[in-house]
Design a protein around this motif. Structure first.
Motif, PDB file in Angstrom:
ATOM      1  N   LYS B  11     -24.098 -28.600 -25.213  1.00  0.00           N
ATOM      2  CA  LYS B  11     -23.100 -27.932 -26.057  1.00  0.00           C
ATOM      3  C   LYS B  11     -23.188 -26.425 -25.911  1.00  0.00           C
ATOM      4  CE  LYS B  11     -22.375 -31.356 -29.642  1.00  0.00           C
ATOM      5  NZ  LYS B  11     -22.483 -31.650 -31.077  1.00  0.00           N
ATOM      6  N   THR B  12     -24.422 -25.940 -25.839  1.00  0.00           N
ATOM      7  CA  THR B  12     -24.605 -24.505 -25.649  1.00  0.00           C
ATOM      8  C   THR B  12     -23.988 -24.094 -24.309  1.00  0.00           C
ATOM      9  OG1 THR B  12     -26.666 -24.722 -26.844  1.00  0.00           O
ATOM     10  CG2 THR B  12     -26.307 -22.654 -25.696  1.00  0.00           C
ATOM     11  N   ALA B  13     -24.310 -24.872 -23.294  1.00  0.00           N
ATOM     12  CA  ALA B  13     -23.776 -24.575 -21.963  1.00  0.00           C
ATOM     13  C   ALA B  13     -22.248 -24.554 -21.985  1.00  0.00           C
ATOM     14  CB  ALA B  13     -24.282 -25.617 -20.964  1.00  0.00           C
ATOM     15  N   ASN B  14     -21.701 -25.482 -22.749  1.00  0.00           N
ATOM     16  CA  ASN B  14     -20.237 -25.563 -22.793  1.00  0.00           C
ATOM     17  C   ASN B  14     -19.599 -24.320 -23.395  1.00  0.00           C
ATOM     18  OD1 ASN B  14     -20.161 -28.003 -21.609  1.00  0.00           O
ATOM     19  ND2 ASN B  14     -19.843 -29.183 -23.503  1.00  0.00           N
ATOM     20  N   PHE B  15     -20.157 -23.894 -24.564  1.00  0.00           N
ATOM     21  CA  PHE B  15     -19.454 -22.748 -25.153  1.00  0.00           C
ATOM     22  C   PHE B  15     -19.707 -21.461 -24.387  1.00  0.00           C
ATOM     23  CE2 PHE B  15     -23.215 -22.092 -28.003  1.00  0.00           C
ATOM     24  CZ  PHE B  15     -23.382 -20.719 -27.862  1.00  0.00           C
ATOM     25  N   ILE B  16     -20.833 -21.413 -23.701  1.00  0.00           N
ATOM     26  CA  ILE B  16     -21.042 -20.247 -22.834  1.00  0.00           C
ATOM     27  C   ILE B  16     -20.010 -20.249 -21.710  1.00  0.00           C
ATOM     28  CG2 ILE B  16     -22.622 -19.127 -21.219  1.00  0.00           C
ATOM     29  CD1 ILE B  16     -24.944 -20.193 -22.899  1.00  0.00           C
ATOM     30  N   ALA B  17     -19.879 -21.410 -21.083  1.00  0.00           N
ATOM     31  CA  ALA B  17     -18.945 -21.524 -19.960  1.00  0.00           C
ATOM     32  C   ALA B  17     -17.519 -21.178 -20.410  1.00  0.00           C
ATOM     33  CB  ALA B  17     -18.993 -22.939 -19.393  1.00  0.00           C
ATOM     34  N   LYS B  18     -17.184 -21.731 -21.576  1.00  0.00           N
ATOM     35  CA  LYS B  18     -15.848 -21.505 -22.091  1.00  0.00           C
ATOM     36  C   LYS B  18     -15.597 -20.021 -22.346  1.00  0.00           C
ATOM     37  CE  LYS B  18     -13.121 -23.659 -25.767  1.00  0.00           C
ATOM     38  NZ  LYS B  18     -13.330 -24.468 -26.984  1.00  0.00           N
ATOM     39  N   GLY B  19     -16.550 -19.423 -23.027  1.00  0.00           N
ATOM     40  CA  GLY B  19     -16.403 -18.002 -23.366  1.00  0.00           C
ATOM     41  C   GLY B  19     -16.310 -17.136 -22.118  1.00  0.00           C
ATOM     42  N   LEU B  20     -17.131 -17.450 -21.128  1.00  0.00           N
ATOM     43  CA  LEU B  20     -17.124 -16.635 -19.917  1.00  0.00           C
ATOM     44  C   LEU B  20     -15.825 -16.825 -19.144  1.00  0.00           C
ATOM     45  CD1 LEU B  20     -20.826 -16.942 -18.690  1.00  0.00           C
ATOM     46  CD2 LEU B  20     -19.745 -15.063 -19.924  1.00  0.00           C
ATOM     47  N   LYS B  21     -15.373 -18.090 -19.128  1.00  0.00           N
ATOM     48  CA  LYS B  21     -14.131 -18.355 -18.398  1.00  0.00           C
ATOM     49  C   LYS B  21     -12.976 -17.571 -19.023  1.00  0.00           C
ATOM     50  CE  LYS B  21     -15.298 -22.892 -16.582  1.00  0.00           C
ATOM     51  NZ  LYS B  21     -15.419 -24.299 -17.018  1.00  0.00           N
ATOM     52  N   ILE B 105     -21.196 -14.935 -28.078  1.00  0.00           N
ATOM     53  CA  ILE B 105     -20.769 -14.955 -26.685  1.00  0.00           C
ATOM     54  C   ILE B 105     -20.257 -13.569 -26.270  1.00  0.00           C
ATOM     55  CG2 ILE B 105     -18.398 -15.704 -27.163  1.00  0.00           C
ATOM     56  CD1 ILE B 105     -20.621 -17.038 -24.342  1.00  0.00           C
ATOM     57  N   GLU B 106     -19.705 -12.854 -27.244  1.00  0.00           N
ATOM     58  CA  GLU B 106     -19.226 -11.502 -26.927  1.00  0.00           C
ATOM     59  C   GLU B 106     -20.380 -10.612 -26.518  1.00  0.00           C
ATOM     60  OE1 GLU B 106     -16.172 -11.230 -26.794  1.00  0.00           O
ATOM     61  OE2 GLU B 106     -15.417 -12.796 -28.149  1.00  0.00           O
ATOM     62  N   GLU B 107     -21.497 -10.837 -27.153  1.00  0.00           N
ATOM     63  CA  GLU B 107     -22.684 -10.054 -26.829  1.00  0.00           C
ATOM     64  C   GLU B 107     -23.107 -10.382 -25.394  1.00  0.00           C
ATOM     65  OE1 GLU B 107     -24.033  -7.864 -28.832  1.00  0.00           O
ATOM     66  OE2 GLU B 107     -25.645  -7.337 -27.435  1.00  0.00           O
ATOM     67  N   LEU B 108     -23.059 -11.664 -25.088  1.00  0.00           N
ATOM     68  CA  LEU B 108     -23.453 -12.085 -23.739  1.00  0.00           C
ATOM     69  C   LEU B 108     -22.518 -11.471 -22.700  1.00  0.00           C
ATOM     70  CD1 LEU B 108     -25.247 -13.833 -21.915  1.00  0.00           C
ATOM     71  CD2 LEU B 108     -23.685 -15.725 -22.320  1.00  0.00           C
ATOM     72  N   THR B 109     -21.230 -11.540 -22.984  1.00  0.00           N
ATOM     73  CA  THR B 109     -20.319 -10.995 -21.969  1.00  0.00           C
ATOM     74  C   THR B 109     -20.468  -9.485 -21.857  1.00  0.00           C
ATOM     75  OG1 THR B 109     -18.545 -10.916 -23.598  1.00  0.00           O
ATOM     76  CG2 THR B 109     -18.633 -12.851 -22.177  1.00  0.00           C
TER      77      THR B 109
END
Lengths: 598, 225
Positions: B11-21, B105-109
């Protein structure tokens, strides 16, 4: 009394008390027995004097019979009318028999030595008073203290005589056999050798030279002469046989104390059938001895007690040294975590056992504690994964929802709750680390002056919004070695508390100053507003405590802030204290060591 | 830009992927360390997002091995623990940044952007929104020809907003990024700063760039391209 909080002092005091009682009792016993001994020795002296004065007869009829010693059989009484030296009274000298020699020999001792003793020291220490049974005549050694003994005083002064005269008088007396009956006519006037006659009727009692039928012998020798040698011994086996000279006591002598002439006297009363002889010995030297003894005790006992108390103090110091070590370690345990152990003395005694038991207890405590902290660390760790997912998904949903749509608002508020949860979890994690003593700091050199200024600037905005004025007074150029993020958390926490718990149109003062004496950077946070109730002043630093539970969620936060701030301050070797809280203001002070003082 | 996400928690991987995409990244997701290491060594990525605790090879050993092979692709470590030594070890081993879970996710991006910018050179140091230009290196800000001076905090707020043009950032997110999380989320520090920023950037301008999304947060209007 706080003096006796010290175990050592208590032991010393207790020992002193016990020693004092023991020594006190001992000295009372010792004193009284020594006193008794001294008293006896005085009595003995009186007895000795009396015996030499009375001759063997003293023993007869009183304590024991004479020894059947042939040569002692029968004294040779010599009679001589005493030349009563005292003529003031005008009385004629009673026919006190006089003997110029001492022919009655004490059972023990050589005649010669007895005599020598008599010559040299008879009556030196003692005074004599001699009276007949009717108490008609009294002879006294001169300087006989007035009023001694009291009984005699009713007869006036009596006749004062030189000791030698008394001696002679006694000598005369003892040469007369006891008992009136066998002695013949009692009232026959005696003619003294010196030619004085006894004409008074009173002489009756003294009269007497009894001429014991078999023993009477004329006084063959001049007064003052001594007849040495056994050849002059009275004949043996003659007459009554049992009387061998000397005076026979009819009563057991009795002793008592009396005070006269400013001195204490020991008085012995010896009574024969015809006379009463009173021997008085001054107790002045005795009293002096007793005084010496008493002052010896008065010095020795207290100093012994003091010495013993001091010794007990030293010894108990030795004895409690291991206890002190245990206490020191326990202090360290409180200060720096449960990993401390007490060094075991290895002596195998009670203290060793105590140490072992304490260490075992610390082991178990540490285990339990580690487990608890590990649990909370693990738990908060486990919580992070679902939180991460929730937050991420909410964030994604937020972005996808139409701008300003109701869904988006729901997501925002959920996101805020997640954030709150996230903070609680990370605070718990921090606290569990702090509890485990593992609050690792990423220390770096921080210019706290500018750091704090920035935070105060933010706080001003917060305060403005709440209609609160914030003043800051920051000393520039202070640096500390610390964890930037954690310190910032502390500052923010304290300032936002100052805003939260303020009153409308209140004020806040933030101050940073240097405390040179302690080498600290001192952060003061003062705000107006309600005071913290007295009973809460301790509790506010506890976990999940809120100053006023009734405020509920009007004021945000979760009650870990101050506790966390305190732990972070501690991890920086600093302190966080509530300086005061009254109607005027509430004042917290955070002190962190300056970089240069580390 | 091509990003590899190595994260075992799906699930974590999913929302990261989604946010980055959504940010325009091309994302590959793998769920275990061995596979991740294999892909990282075989394909050229612009960045790798790496969880530390992984089945198979763990994140730290992947970083170490990559650096030993002189592969200098930017790496961001994700860690559930904030244990100091783990972070320090990760950075020492050659990771470029780390994020503690949970993160926005904004922080990550934002971090990803800055990492890629660093490794790619100066070209991406300029952020634009309409006629607003922000130079992240010189910290120069221009609205048209007008120079704008901002305080450091205002600058980092603007930078954060301009990283994700057109996207709504909640006050909580902003608070965490700009103020390092610790003020309470419902304080209005953010609002006050936004107002200050507006006064400097949007005042007297026809086009207002900073937009309030009522009840949600703030965003920078997407530049019309």
């Amino acid at each position: 009394m706080s003096l006796f909080r010290s175990f050592r002092l208590r032991i010393a005091a207790l020992t002193a008390v016990v020693a004092g009682i023991v020594f006190g009792l001992f000295s009372i016993v010792a004193y009284s027995s020594i006193h008794n001994e001294l008293e006896k020795s005085v009595d003995t002296r009186i007895m000795v004097e009396a015996r030499s004065a009375f001759g063997t007869g003293l023993m007869i009829g009183w304590s024991r019979m004479t020894r059947p010693r042939g040569r002692d059989e029968g004294a040779r009484p010599e009679r001589e009318v005493s030349p009563a030296s005292d003529r003031q009274t005008g009385e004629s000298t009673p026919d006190f028999p006089r003997s110029d020699r001492r022919d009655t020999i004490a059972d023990e001792g050589e005649d010669d030595s007895d005599q020598a003793r008599e010559d040299s020291q008879v009556f030196v220490g003692c005074m004599f008073e001699i009276t007949d049974t009717g108490r008609n005549e009294i002879y006294r050694t001169k300087n006989w203290p007035v009023g001694l003994p009291a009984l005699a005083s009713k007869y006036g002064q009596g006749k004062s005589m030189e000791p030698t005269e008394i001696n002679d008088l006694l000598r005369g007396l003892r040469s007369r056999p006891p008992g009136g009956a066998p002695l013949g006519p009692q009232r026959e006037p005696r003619r003294s050798a010196s030619g004085e006659e006894d004409t008074t009727g009173e002489e009756a009692n003294f009269d007497a030279p009894p001429a014991p039928d078999s023993v009477t012998t004329p006084n063959r020798e001049a007064r003052g002469e001594r007849r040495p040698g056994a050849g002059d011994r009275p004949g043996t086996g003659r007459g009554r046989g049992r009387w061998r000279g000397g005076m026979v006591l009819t009563k057991e002598p009795h002793f008592h104390y009396q005070t006269a002439g400013g001195e204490r006297w020991r008085v012995g009363v010896f009574a024969t059938d015809r006379h009463e002889v009173i021997v008085a010995a001054s107790l002045s030297s005795f009293t002096e001895n007793v005084h010496k003894l008493r002052s010896a005790f008065a010095i020795a006992v207290p100093s012994a007690v003091i010495l013993i108390a001091f010794g007990a103090w030293l010894v108990s110091g030795q004895a409690i040294r291991p206890i002190r070590r245990i206490a020191d370690t326990a202090e360290k345990v409180t200060a720096s975590g449960l990993s401390q152990r007490i060094a075991e003395p290895g002596t195998g005694d009670e203290l060793h056992r105590l140490t072992v038991v304490l260490n075992r207890m610390l082991d178990r405590l540490e285990d339990g504690f580690k487990q608890a902290t590990r649990f909370s660390a693990d738990a908060s760790h486990e919580l992070k994964t679902p939180l991460t997912i929730m937050q991420g998904e909410l964030e994604a949903a937020l972005r996808e929802a139409p701008a300003s749509s109701p869904q988006q608002r729901v997501y925002v508020s959920q996101l805020e709750e997640v954030t709150r949860l996230k903070r609680i979890v990370s605070s718990l994690l921090l606290l569990s680390r702090a509890d485990a003593g593992q609050l690792n700091l990423t220390r770096e050199r921080i210019d706290v002056s500018s750091n704090f200024a920035a935070i105060c600037e933010d706080a001003e905005i917060l305060a403005d919004a709440a209609n609160i004025t914030l003043k800051s007074d920051i000393e520039p150029g202070l640096t500390i070695m610390g964890d930037r993020a954690l310190l910032q958390q502390v500052f923010q926490n304290l300032i936002s508390n100052a805003v939260k718990y303020n009153k409308p149109t209140g004020s806040i003062i933030c101050r940073l100053s240097r405390d040179d004496s302690a080498g600290n950077a001192v952060f003061d946070f003062e705000n107006t507003g309600d005071s913290i109730p007295e009973e809460d002043k301790e509790k506010i630093f506890r976990r999940f405590h809120r100053a006023d539970a009734a405020r509920g969620r009007d004021i945000d936060g979760f009650g870990l802030g101050l506790n966390l701030a305190l732990e972070i301050a501690r991890a920086h070797s600093g302190t966080l204290v509530l300086m005061k809280s009254d109607a005027e203001s509430t004042h917290f002070r955070l002190s962190i060591p300056l970089a240069e003082s580390l | 830009m091509h990003v590899l996400v190595v994260e075992d928690e799906k699930k974590t991987a999913n929302f990261i992927a989604k946010g980055l995409k959504e940010q325009g990244f091309v994302v590959d997701v793998v769920n275990n360390g061995d596979e991740g290491y294999h892909l990282a060594t075989t394909e050229p990525f612009d960045a790798i997002i790496l969880d530390i605790m992984l089945p198979g090879r763990d994140g730290l050993s992947i970083v170490r091995n990559l650096r030993e092979r002189h592969n200098h692709v930017p790496v961001i470590l994700l860690t559930a623990r904030s244990e100091l030594n783990e972070r320090v070890e990760g950075l020492n081993l050659g990771a470029d940044d780390y994020l503690t879970k949970p993160f926005y996710i904004e922080e990550l991006t934002a971090r990803l952007h800055s990492l890629i910018r660093r490794s790619a050179g100066e070209s991406s140091n300029l952020l634009r929104a309409g006629d607003l230009r922000v130079d992240l290196v010189t910290r120069e800000i221009k609205r048209g020809d007008r120079e704008i001076t901002l305080s450091p905090r205002e600058f980092s707020l603007l930078e954060y907003l301009m990283r994700s043009p057109g996207r709504v950032l909640t006050r909580t997110q902003i608070c965490e990024h700009v103020w390092n999380y610790h003020f309470d989320p419902d304080t209005n520090v953010v609002g006050v700063y936004i107002q200050r920023l507006r006064a400097k950037i949007d005042a007297d301008e026809e086009v207002k760039l900073i937009e309030t999304v009522r009840g949600v947060g703030y965003r920078i209007k997407e530049p019309k391209s």
